[in-house]
Design a protein around this motif. Structure first.
Motif, short mmCIF file in Angstrom:
data_model
loop_
_atom_site.label_atom_id
_atom_site.label_comp_id
_atom_site.label_asym_id
_atom_site.label_seq_id
_atom_site.Cartn_x
_atom_site.Cartn_y
_atom_site.Cartn_z
N VAL A 69 1.02 -1.29 0.07
CA VAL A 69 0.37 -0.13 -0.09
C VAL A 69 0.80 1.21 0.08
O VAL A 69 0.46 2.36 -0.71
N THR A 70 1.88 1.47 0.94
CA THR A 70 3.06 2.28 0.94
C THR A 70 3.20 2.79 -0.33
O THR A 70 3.91 4.17 -0.42
N LEU A 71 3.99 1.27 -0.80
CA LEU A 71 4.36 1.89 -2.24
C LEU A 71 3.29 2.13 -3.48
O LEU A 71 3.30 2.94 -4.40
N ALA A 72 2.54 1.79 -3.57
CA ALA A 72 1.44 2.36 -4.63
C ALA A 72 0.94 3.11 -4.11
O ALA A 72 0.43 4.50 -5.47
N LEU A 73 0.98 4.16 -2.95
CA LEU A 73 0.75 5.54 -2.91
C LEU A 73 1.68 6.70 -2.51
O LEU A 73 1.88 7.45 -2.09
N ASP A 74 2.51 5.68 -2.83
CA ASP A 74 4.03 6.62 -2.69
C ASP A 74 3.93 7.84 -3.90
O ASP A 74 4.38 7.52 -5.11
N PRO A 75 3.52 8.86 -3.75
CA PRO A 75 3.97 10.05 -5.03
C PRO A 75 5.03 10.27 -5.35
O PRO A 75 5.36 10.78 -6.74
N GLY A 76 6.04 9.72 -5.15
CA GLY A 76 7.61 9.66 -5.06
C GLY A 76 7.29 8.96 -6.48
O GLY A 76 8.49 8.47 -7.24
N LEU A 77 7.05 7.70 -6.83
CA LEU A 77 6.90 6.37 -7.74
C LEU A 77 5.68 6.41 -8.58
O LEU A 77 5.52 5.87 -9.23
N ALA A 78 5.38 8.08 -8.92
CA ALA A 78 4.52 8.59 -9.96
C ALA A 78 5.22 8.81 -11.62
O ALA A 78 4.35 8.28 -12.62
N ARG A 79 6.42 8.49 -11.42
CA ARG A 79 7.12 8.94 -13.19
C ARG A 79 7.92 7.43 -13.43
O ARG A 79 8.44 6.93 -11.72
N ALA A 80 8.40 7.13 -14.01
CA ALA A 80 9.08 6.19 -14.69
C ALA A 80 10.76 6.08 -14.42
O ALA A 80 10.67 5.62 -13.90
N ASP A 81 11.01 7.36 -14.80
CA ASP A 81 12.21 7.54 -14.01
C ASP A 81 12.95 7.45 -12.51
O ASP A 81 13.97 6.89 -12.21
N ALA A 82 11.58 7.97 -11.73
CA ALA A 82 12.13 8.10 -10.55
C ALA A 82 11.46 6.43 -10.20
O ALA A 82 12.35 6.08 -9.36
N ILE A 83 10.34 5.50 -10.26
CA ILE A 83 11.02 4.32 -9.80
C ILE A 83 12.25 3.52 -10.77
O ILE A 83 12.70 2.98 -9.75
N ALA A 84 13.04 3.47 -11.31
CA ALA A 84 13.76 3.83 -12.09
C ALA A 84 15.18 3.66 -11.18
O ALA A 84 15.97 2.71 -10.72
N ALA A 85 15.21 5.06 -10.94
CA ALA A 85 15.94 5.28 -9.65
C ALA A 85 15.73 4.81 -8.91
O ALA A 85 17.22 4.50 -8.09
N ARG A 86 14.88 4.76 -7.84
CA ARG A 86 14.42 3.98 -6.93
C ARG A 86 15.14 2.92 -6.92
O ARG A 86 15.99 1.78 -5.72
N LEU A 87 14.82 1.55 -7.34
CA LEU A 87 14.65 0.07 -7.72
C LEU A 87 16.22 -0.37 -8.25
O LEU A 87 16.46 -1.05 -8.08
N SER A 88 16.47 0.42 -9.00
CA SER A 88 18.07 0.34 -9.56
C SER A 88 19.25 0.15 -8.37
O SER A 88 20.28 -0.47 -8.29
N GLY A 89 18.72 1.53 -7.17
CA GLY A 89 19.61 0.74 -6.17
C GLY A 89 19.21 -0.01 -5.04
O GLY A 89 20.32 0.04 -4.10
#
Length: 471
Positions: A69-89
């Motif tokens: 739920v926290t991941l789904a509602l995280d506004p910081g994961l609204a864009r592809a580049d932000a998701i890639a940066a977060r998960l790639s690390g």
């Protein structure tokens, strides 16, 4: 209504779209998923969402559904580049991986994968499912995520996908005015092999097919479905999108065109218009008796088929009444002829008799219109002689009428004035019915047509109600 959905759905979509600052393309995608306008499989995005959440549960090592739920509602994961940066690390958990394009769930076979932009869209969909209807289903969906975290593999994802599909189907039924119609449209389209043009015998054939499968729908009901189907075909430029892939983005201005068309259809289903006029007629003065009103409802309930498909109107008036009698007998358990007797259609009214009755109604309504004119037009000196003569004849006719409410001229004039527009419309449509039946009789003689149809309906009734008839 917007986009075929109600204000609640529009608000739910806006909350997610604005909160995540979605692009126009992503907003359109989310709206299509929510409204079921994804072809060929409307539930595919939900299947993808379930697998994405399973992959994230493994990747993050989630302990319970709240982490998802926290991941789904995280506004910081609204864009592809932000998701890639977060998960790639981050270090991936067992059975899941990331590559240059996105997220991969490795669970035997080819596994499942999505791009970063695809994952961003799926998280927007997850937020919609969680927060729709003012969080009304939040606890339920969160519980499903608990179950997924406990089994974050393909089996758990598949089970969640089924739950989400049922959940969103219920949401559509509640918030999309046309959702209940789609099942019947799909059935009709399937019967017509995807074509939207049909003839009277197609309606009869569809009804017979439904009866043979044990559904036992009323013929009148099926005819009303075809009325709506035809109206929707005209408004939307065809319903091929219900049975084949379609890209709304390929049609310029699709949102505005769809909004207007669906609003028109949902606001006023054509089959109800004339029936509503008849139901709103006051009881006095008795311009129409109860029997006359019932006859008009029988003839005009399938607007516009009474003038465009008069054979279907005759079938509904004759054999639709027989089937209603069978249904009433089954519901009450007694009264009138038994089921077998009714199913034989021995008491069905012939098409010739119905045509005669329609002619009598048209003549009566034309007579009432002339009386209405005589009551309304008091100053006649300046009128042409022919018009004055017609009004004088209507005055004489008025004196011969023996109906309740026709005694006091002032009250009668007020009563007619209150229903002038309705009376004109009913007279016009009944006249069109009379003309359509006359044209039909020239093309397809009514007596042999009725005899042939009686065999068809009697056989269908006998087979469908065999159990009750033998009881």
């Amino acid at each position: 209504m917007s986009g075929g959905y109600d204000e609640r759905c529009a608000a739910d979509l806006a909350n997610v779209s604005e909160g995540r600052d979605l692009s126009r393309e992503d907003r359109a995608w989310l709206a299509r998923v929510v409204t079921g306008a994804v072809r060929p499989n409307r539930d595919k995005p939900l299947w993808d969402l379930a697998h994405a959440l399973a992959a994230l549960a493994r990747f993050q090592g989630c302990r319970d559904g709240r982490d998802l739920v926290t991941l789904a509602l995280d506004p910081g994961l609204a864009r592809a580049d932000a998701i890639a940066a977060r998960l790639s690390g981050m270090r991936a958990g067992a059975g899941v991986a990331i590559d240059g394009r996105g997220l991969v769930l490795q669970d035997g076979g080819e596994g499942w994968r999505t791009t970063w932009s695809g994952l961003a869209r799926l998280l927007a969909l997850a937020e919609f499912v969680l927060t729709a209807e003012d969080l009304e289903q939040f606890a339920t969906v969160s519980g499903w995520l608990d179950d997924l975290v406990a089994e974050p593999g393909s089996d758990g994802a598949t089970f969640l996908a089924k739950r989400l599909a049922r959940h969103l189907a219920a949401y559509r039924n509640a918030h999309l005015p046309l959702a209940p119609l789609e099942r019947r449209f799909r059935a009709i389209l399937g019967f017509l092999d995807g074509q939207r043009s049909f003839v009277d015998d197609d309606i009869l054939g569809f009804w017979r097919n439904e009866m043979a499968t044990g559904e036992r729908p009323g013929f009148r009901t099926v005819a009303e479905h075809f009325v709506t189907f035809e109206a929707a075909s005209g408004l939307l430029g065809g319903l091929e999108s219900l049975s084949s892939p379609v890209s709304l983005d390929a049609a310029e201005g699709w949102e505005e065109r769809l909004d207007a068309s669906l609003a028109d259809l949902a606001a006023a289903e054509p089959a109800e218009a004339l029936a509503a006029l008849l139901s709103d007629l006051p009881n006095g003065p008795k311009i129409l008796t109860g029997a006359e009103r019932d006859d008009l409802v029988d003839f005009l309930r399938l607007e516009p088929f009474h003038r465009t498909r008069p054979l279907t109107a005759l079938r509904a008036a004759s054999f639709g009444r027989v089937q209603s009698g069978i249904a009433n007998r089954l519901r009450r358990g007694s009264g009138g002829g038994d089921v077998a007797e009714r199913a034989s259609c021995a008491e069905a009214e012939s098409y010739a008799a119905l045509q005669e009755r329609a002619g009598s109604l048209a003549k009566h309504l034309a007579r009432m219109l002339k009386i209405a004119a005589a009551l309304r037009i008091a100053d006649r000196d300046a009128l042409p002689a022919e018009t004055r003569a017609a009004l004088d004849a209507a005055e004489a006719d008025l004196r011969r009428v023996r109906r309740a409410g026709f005694e006091d001229r002032a009250e009668l004039a007020a009563g007619f004035a209150a229903v002038d527009a309705t009376l004109v419309r009913l007279a016009e449509e009944t006249g069109r019915l009379e003309q359509a039946l006359a044209a039909l009789a020239r093309q397809r003689p009514l007596e042999p047509a009725f005899a042939a149809d009686r065999v068809i309906f009697a056989q269908a009734f006998a087979e469908a109600y065999a159990g009750e008839a033998a009881a």
